[in-house]
Design a protein around this motif. Structure first.
Motif, PDB file in Angstrom:
ATOM      1  N   SER A   1     -86.255 -16.187   3.917  1.00 28.53           N
ATOM      2  CA  SER A   1     -86.408 -16.181   2.657  1.00 28.53           C
ATOM      3  C   SER A   1     -85.524 -14.927   1.698  1.00 28.53           C
TER       4      SER A   1
ATOM      5  N   ARG B   1     -81.984 -14.250   2.815  1.00 28.28           N
ATOM      6  CA  ARG B   1     -81.402 -15.739   1.089  1.00 28.28           C
ATOM      7  C   ARG B   1     -81.211 -14.626   0.246  1.00 28.28           C
ATOM      8  N   ASP B   2     -81.950 -14.123  -0.760  1.00 30.48           N
ATOM      9  CA  ASP B   2     -82.051 -12.775  -1.553  1.00 30.48           C
ATOM     10  C   ASP B   2     -81.285 -11.960  -1.822  1.00 30.48           C
ATOM     11  N   GLU B   3     -81.425 -11.116  -0.970  1.00 33.33           N
ATOM     12  CA  GLU B   3     -80.832 -10.181  -0.532  1.00 33.33           C
ATOM     13  C   GLU B   3     -79.171 -10.032  -0.254  1.00 33.33           C
ATOM     14  N   SER B   4     -78.062 -11.734   0.327  1.00 31.90           N
ATOM     15  CA  SER B   4     -77.320 -11.476   0.404  1.00 31.90           C
ATOM     16  C   SER B   4     -76.342 -10.794  -0.435  1.00 31.90           C
ATOM     17  N   CYS B   5     -74.878 -10.733  -0.565  1.00 31.11           N
ATOM     18  CA  CYS B   5     -74.360 -10.561  -1.517  1.00 31.11           C
ATOM     19  C   CYS B   5     -73.526 -11.344  -2.102  1.00 31.11           C
TER      20      CYS B   5
END
Ligand SMILES: Cc1cc2nc3c(=O)[nH]c(=O)nc-3n(C[C@H](O)[C@H](O)[C@H](O)COP(=O)(O)O)c2cc1C
Ligand code: SF4
Ligand code: SF4
Ligand code: SF4
Ligand code: FES
Ligand code: FES
Lengths: 305, 607
Positions: free
Chosen positions: B527, B530-534
C-alpha cells in the motif's frame, strides 16, 4: 558528423552521435513499439514499452530516450525485453479502455498480452471522482477486480471531448500544450501514483482554462482519449465508418503560414482535421482556425451533424 | 508565455502568505546566487508551504496569487500542489493530526489506535475545525505510535510526538490534540548503547545541539580549519582514500562523486544534502540532525568548499519540525559567527546553506525527483544518465549526499582516509547507523562498525522481548528484504548482505516476533508503494496497484485462476517492475513483498 558504432541484436551499425537506440534500431529495420514517444516531442520515456536490454546495465533501458554510446551491445527481443513489454501492455490494457487505440492493441497482440489475468475490470468511477483523489491516500480494494481509470468522458465544449478512461498518461498532450508546441499550458499532470491524471487547474472545464482549442493535443494522443466531438458523436451513433472515409491533404485557407491539413471526410463531410507531424512547416500543430474552423464548407452546422 | 489567470481572487491572508516568501511586490530576486532563469519557479514549493500553513489548504485564489507572482501556469502549479500529501487542494480544517499506521507503528498497535480514534471522532478526514489522517512513516519508529499535528493560521504550529499507552489511552490523547490540546513534548533522541567507540553519535544526547560554543568545545569546526589548510584536492583525496560509501541507499563511492563534481567546468556547482529520509523504518538522519546539527553544517561546508560549490540546499522532509528548527538554528549561528557566508572562517571563500522542505512525498528522496521538487516541478525522477554530477539541480553539476554520509566527513578530514578505512571491512569502511525498531527491547539508533553481525546488533538492542522469538527482520526498509532467524550471522556489510540477496538500504532493522501476522505487514508495504509512486511510468504506476490487489486476493483466499497462475503472474509482474521502471522506487517496490511471500510459508495460500 561523428558516427557512433554499436551492435543491435548482433548486427553492427553506425549512427550519428546524439541518436537514440530507437533511431539505430529503426535504421536496421527493427520494429520497436512506442507509445509515449513522438518525433516532434521531447522524450519523456514513461510508457516503457520500448525498453531494450543493454549489456552491462542493471535494468532495461528506454530505447526512445537512451542515446547511443560507442560499443553498446543491445538486445531488442530477449526474454527480458519481451516479458517487460508484455507486462507493460497488460498493465495498460487492464486499466485503460483501449477501444480506440488500435496501435496499442496491435502491440498487445504481438506480445501475447493477457490482461484478463488480473481479473475482471473494475466498474468505472463517477464523473470527476478520480479528479478528487488525495495524494498519498487510497482505498485498498479486495483484489476481486482490476482497478482501472475507466470513467465518463468530459464533454464541456463543442469542439473536442476528453475521455480519460482511455488515457494512458503518456504526457504527449501535456507536452504539445506546453513547451514542445503550443506554450499554452492549459493542461498538466495532477495527483500522483495510480491517481495521476491529466487536468486543468482544479479540474475546471476547458472553457474556463487557458485552452485555445488548437487541438494539438488531439493530434498527438495515441489512444483516442482526446477526440473531435464530431468523431465521438458519430462513434456514439454507431456511424463512424472508416471504410467509407477518405483522407485528403490540403493547405489551411486562413493565413499565410500555410499549414498542411489532413481532412477525414465521411459522407461528404469533414469529420476530423489532423495535421501530419512529418510536414516541417507545422510538425502536426495547427491553430483553432485550421483545426476546427474549416467546417464552414458545410454551411452553419457544426461538423458531423 | 502568457499566464491565463485564475479568476477567484485571493484573500488578504493568502496575499500575505505568498508575499512572505516572494517579497512584498515588484521584481523578484531569488535567494542570492540562484540562476535568473529559475528566479521564480523554484519558489513554488516554499510558497505552497506558506499558503498551506496560513489557511490550511491551497485554494484557487491562493494558487492564483502564487501563479501571478511566480509566473507559473495555473495547471502546472495545480499539478505540483496536488502531488504532495501534505498539501490539500480542497478545503481542509486548519488543525490536522497525522497518525502513523506504517509498518513499525502497525506492528506496535497503530491499527487498534486508529480504530479507537475512528470510534471517537469518525473516519479519517472527517470533522469540521479539526481532523485526523493516517500517515506513512513519520520517522519516529523507535517510539511508536507516532503522530504529528499541523495547525494552520497566522502563527502556524507543527509538532510530532509519540503516543503512549493502550489503544484507548492513545486514542484519547490523539483526540485531545485534535480537539485543541498541545501535543505532549517529545523526548530528546537518546543513545542506548555504550558510548565508547561512537563516532557519528558521540555528541548526540550529551552536547547541547543548540550551542555553537558547546559544539566547538567538543572539537567542532576543527575539521573545517584543517580542510582549509589542506586544500580542495587533498580533502577529496582523503575522502576517496577513506572508501566511504553513500549511506542513502545506493552505496556509491563518495570520493568518486566529489572528484567528479569538482572537475566539472560548468558553473555554478550545487551542493544538495539529502535529508528527505522517508524510507519506512528509517530515523537515523533525524537523530543526527536533532542531536548534532552543527556537525552537519560543518560537514556540508567542507564538502561544498572542496567541490567548488558556493551554495548548498538541505532538502528536509516536512515531517521533521524539530530537525528543521535545529538545523536552521545551526545555520543561523554559523552564519553569525562567520562560518557561513561570503568569507567562510576568514578563508576568503564563500559558502552558504538554505533549507528546503519537502511536503509529504517519499519519491522526493530519489535524487533526480528531489531536484525537480526544488526547482518547483512535480517530484518526478528522470532517467540517468546524465548523472547529477554533470546535470543536477538547475541543470548544473551537483554533489548530492545523504546526511549520514556527510557526517562522516569531519573524522575523515581530521584522521585521514586511511585511518577511517581501518574500521569496518575492506568493502564497507567505517561505522554505520542502524535504526532498530519493532519487537526489540531497546528500539533506537545504534552505531556499529561495518561487519558486525545482525545478531550482535539485535542483541545490542536487547533482543526480542522476554518469552518471544524472532520471526523475521525487515532489513533495509520497505525497499529491502526479509531476513530470517537462520540468517542472523550475516555480517552487516554491503557485500555480505548482497551475497544473501539482501541490502542494508538506509540502515533499517525492523524486528518481528513470532506473534506477528506477516500478510498485513506485506499489505502495508504494498500500500505504501502504491501511495508513493509518482505515477510517471507504467510498471510502477499500475504494477504497484496490481501487487496490492494480489495480496488482498491471497489474504481473502480468492486467487484468480488458481495459485500457479497467480504465481506466474507475480513473477512476471515483479520482473517487469524491477527491469522496466524508471527509478529505484518501482525497481524495488516488489522486493520486500516478493521476499516475504517466498519466506513465510503459507502466505500464498492465505495463511
Ligand atoms: C525512492 C527513493 C527514495 C530515496 N530516498 C532517499 C532519502 O530519503 N535519503 C537519501 O539520502 N537517499 C535517498 N535515496 C537515494 C538517493 O537517490 C541518492 O542515491 C542519495 O541521496 C545519494 O547520497 P549518498 O551517496 O550519500 O547515499 C532514495 C532513492 C530512491 C530510489
Ligand atoms: S486544444 Fe491546444 S490549448 Fe487546448 S489543451 Fe489542447 S493543446 Fe492545449
Ligand atoms: S489524453 Fe492522450 S495524449 Fe494525453 S496523456 Fe492521455 S493518452 Fe496521452
Ligand atoms: S518507478 Fe515509480 S516512482 Fe519511479 S518514476 Fe516510475 S512511477 Fe515514478
Ligand atoms: S516509447 Fe519509450 S518509454 Fe514510451
Ligand atoms: S514512525 Fe510509524 S513506522 Fe516509522
Amino acid at each position: 558528423m561523428k558516427l557512433v558504432p554499436l551492435e543491435i541484436d548482433g548486427q553492427a551499425i553506425e549512427v550519428p552521435e546524439g541518436s537514440t537506440i530507437l533511431d539505430a534500431a529503426r535504421e536496421l529495420g527493427v520494429d520497436t513499439p512506442t507509445l509515449c514517444w513522438a518525433s516532434t516531442l521531447t522524450p519523456v520515456n514513461v510508457c516503457r514499452v520500448c525498453v531494450v536490454e543493454l549489456e552491462g546495465a542493471r535494468t532495461l533501458v528506454p530505447s526512445c530516450a537512451r542515446q547511443v554510446e560507442p560499443g553498446m551491445k543491445v538486445l531488442t527481443d530477449s526474454e527480458r525485453v519481451r516479458t517487460s513489454r508484455k507486462v507493460v501492455l497488460e498493465l495498460l490494457s487492464s486499466s485503460v479502455d483501449t477501444s480506440t487505440a488500435p496501435t496499442l492493441r496491435a502491440f498487445a497482440a504481438r506480445y501475447g498480452a493477457t490482461p484478463g489475468r488480473f481479473g475482471p475490470v473494475a466498474p468505472p468511477a463517477g464523473l470527476n471522482e478520480r479528479d478528487a483523489a488525495r495524494a498519498g491516500h487510497h482505498h485498498s480494494s479486495d483484489g476481486a477486480c482490476a482497478e482501472s481509470v475507466h470513467q465518463p468522458r468530459k464533454v464541456d465544449n463543442q469542439l473536442y471531448i476528453r475521455d480519460y478512461g482511455k488515457c494512458i498518461t503518456c504526457y504527449k498532450c501535456v507536452e504539445a500544450c506546453g513547451t514542445d508546441a503550443q506554450n499554452t499550458f492549459a493542461i498538466a499532470v495532477a495527483g500522483r501514483g495510480f491517481e495521476a491524471r491529466i487536468s486543468t487547474e482544479y479540474n475546471v472545464p476547458l472553457p474556463d482554462s487557458a485552452c485555445v482549442y488548437c487541438g494539438n493535443c488531439i493530434n498527438v494522443c495515441p489512444t483516442g482519449a482526446l477526440m473531435f466531438k464530431s468523431e465521438a458523436d458519430l462513434r456514439d451513433a454507431g456511424n463512424w465508418r472508416e471504410a467509407d472515409q477518405t483522407t485528403t491533404r490540403t493547405i489551411c485557407p486562413y493565413c499565410g503560414v500555410g499549414c498542411t491539413l489532413e481532412l477525414t471526410v465521411q459522407d461528404n463531410r469533414i469529420v476530423r482535421v489532423m495535421s501530419p507531424p512529418e510536414v516541417s512547416v507545422t510538425q502536426g500543430n495547427l491553430c483553432v482556425k485550421g483545426r476546427f474552423g474549416v467546417t464552414y464548407v458545410h454551411g452553419n452546422e457544426p461538423a458531423g451533424e | 508565455m502568457d499566464i491565463h489567470p485564475i479568476s477567484t481572487p485571493p484573500t488578504p491572508d493568502e496575499v500575505e502568505a505568498v508575499a512572505s516568501v516572494v517579497g512584498p511586490a515588484g521584481p523578484l530576486v531569488g535567494p542570492e546566487g540562484l540562476p535568473a532563469t529559475e528566479a521564480r519557479r523554484h519558489l513554488l514549493l516554499p510558497v505552497l508551504h506558506a499558503l498551506q500553513a496560513r489557511v490550511g489548504w491551497i485554494s484557487p485564489g491562493g494558487l492564483g496569487e502564487a501563479c501571478r507572482r511566480l509566473h507559473v501556469p495555473p495547471a502546472e502549479a495545480y499539478g505540483v500542489a496536488s502531488f504532495y500529501a501534505l498539501f490539500s487542494t480542497t478545503p481542509r480544517p486548519p488543525r490536522v493530526v497525522h497518525v502513523c499506521d506504517d509498518v513499525v507503528c502497525a506492528a506496535r498497535g497503530a491499527g487498534a489506535v486508529c480504530a479507537a480514534l475512528e470510534t471517537k471522532l469518525g473516519p479519517a478526514g472527517s470533522g469540521e475545525g479539526a481532523t485526523w489522517l493516517r500517515s506513512p512513516c513519520l520517522g519516529l519508529c523507535e517510539a511508536p505510535v507516532a503522530a504529528m499535528v499541523t495547525v494552520a493560521g497566522k502563527a502556524p504550529e507543527e509538532a510530532s510526538w509519540s503516543v503512549r499507552g493502550s489503544a484507548e489511552e492513545a486514542a484519547a490523547e490523539l483526540a485531545a490534540v485534535v480537539g485543541g490540546a498541545s501535543a505532549p513534548a517529545r523526548e530528546e533522541a537518546r543513545v542506548r548503547q555504550p558510548r565508547e567507540g561512537l563516532r557519528l553519535l558521540r555528541r548526540v544526547g550529551v552536547v547541547d545541539p543548540t550551542s555553537l560554543d558547546a559544539y566547538r568545545a567538543t572539537g567542532g569546526y576543527r575539521a573545517l580549519e584543517r580542510a582549509l589548510q589542506m586544500g580542495n584536492d587533498a580533502v577529496i583525496a582523503e575522502v576517496t582514500a577513506s572508501r566511504l560509501m553513500g549511506r542513502g541507499g545506493a552505496a556509491f563511492p563518495t570520493g568518486r562523486k566529489w572528484a567528479a563534481v569538482a572537475s566539472q567546468p560548468a558553473r555554478p556547482h550545487w551542493l544538495v544534502c539529502n535529508a528527505d529520509e522517508s524510507e519506512p523504518g528509517t530515523f537515523k538522519d533525524r537523530v543526527l540532525m536533532e542531536g548534532d546539527p552543527f556537525a552537519l553544517v560543518e560537514s556540508l561546508t567542507i564538502a561544498g568548499l572542496a567541490t567548488g560549490c558556493e551554495l548548498g540546499i538541505v532538502y528536509l522532509r516536512a515531517e521533521y519540525p524539530l530537525a528543521h528548527a535545529r538545523v536552521q538554528g545551526a545555520i543561523d549561528a554559523a552564519r553569525a559567527a562567520g562560518l557561513l557566508g561570503a568569507n567562510v572562517a576568514g578563508s576568503g571563500r564563500a559558502f552558504d546553506l538554505e533549507i528546503r522542505r519537502g511536503a509529504g512525498a517519499y519519491i522526493c528522496g530519489e535524487e533526480t525527483a528531489l531536484f525537480a521538487s526544488i526547482e518547483g516541478f512535480r517530484g518526478e525522477p528522470r532517467s540517468k544518465p546524465p548523472f547529477p554530477v554533470e546535470v543536477g539541480v538547475f541543470g548544473k553539476p551537483t554533489l548530492i549526499n545523504n546526511v549520514e554520509t556527510m557526517m562522516n566527513v569531519p573524522a575523515i578530514v581530521l584522521g585521514g582516509g586511511a585511518a577511517f578505512s581501518e574500521v569496518g571491512t575492506a568493502g564497507s569502511t567505517g561505522t554505520r547507523l542502524f535504526c532498530l525498531s519493532g519487537h526489540v527491547r531497546l528500539p533506537g539508533i545504534y552505531e556499529v562498525p561495518f561487519g558486525t553481525s545482525l545478531r550482535a546488533l539485535i542483541d545490542l538492542a536487547g533482543g526480542v522481548p522476554e518469552g518471544r522469538s524472532l520471526r523475521a527482520v525487515l532489513l533495509g526498509g520497505a525497499a529491502g528484504t526479509f531476513v530470517g532467524p537462520e540468517e542472523l550471522d550475516v555480517p552487516l556489510t554491503f557485500e555480505d548482505t548482497r551475497r544473501i540477496g539482501a541490502t542494508l538500504g538506509s540502515g533499517v532493522v525492523v524486528c518481528f516476533d513470532d506473534t506477528t501476522a506477516m500478510m498485513p505487514v506485506l499489505q502495508r508495504i504494498a500500500s505504501f508503494f502504491r501511495d508513493e509512486s509518482c505515477g510517471q511510468c507504467v510498471p510502477c504506476r499500475v504494477g504497484t496497484v496490481r501487487q496490492e490487489e494480489l495480496l488482498a486476493r491471497l489474504a481473502n483466499r480468492r486467487p484468480h485462476g488458481g495459485l500457479p497462475a497467480e504465481q506466474e503472474m507475480y513473477r512476471e509482474l515483479s520482473q517487469c517492475m524491477r527491469d522496466a521502471s524508471i527509478c529505484g522506487l518501482g525497481q524495488t517496490a516488489s522486493s520486500a513483498v516478493e521476499s516475504g511471500l517466498k519466506r513465510f510459508a503459507g502466505l500464498w495460500e492465505g495463511a
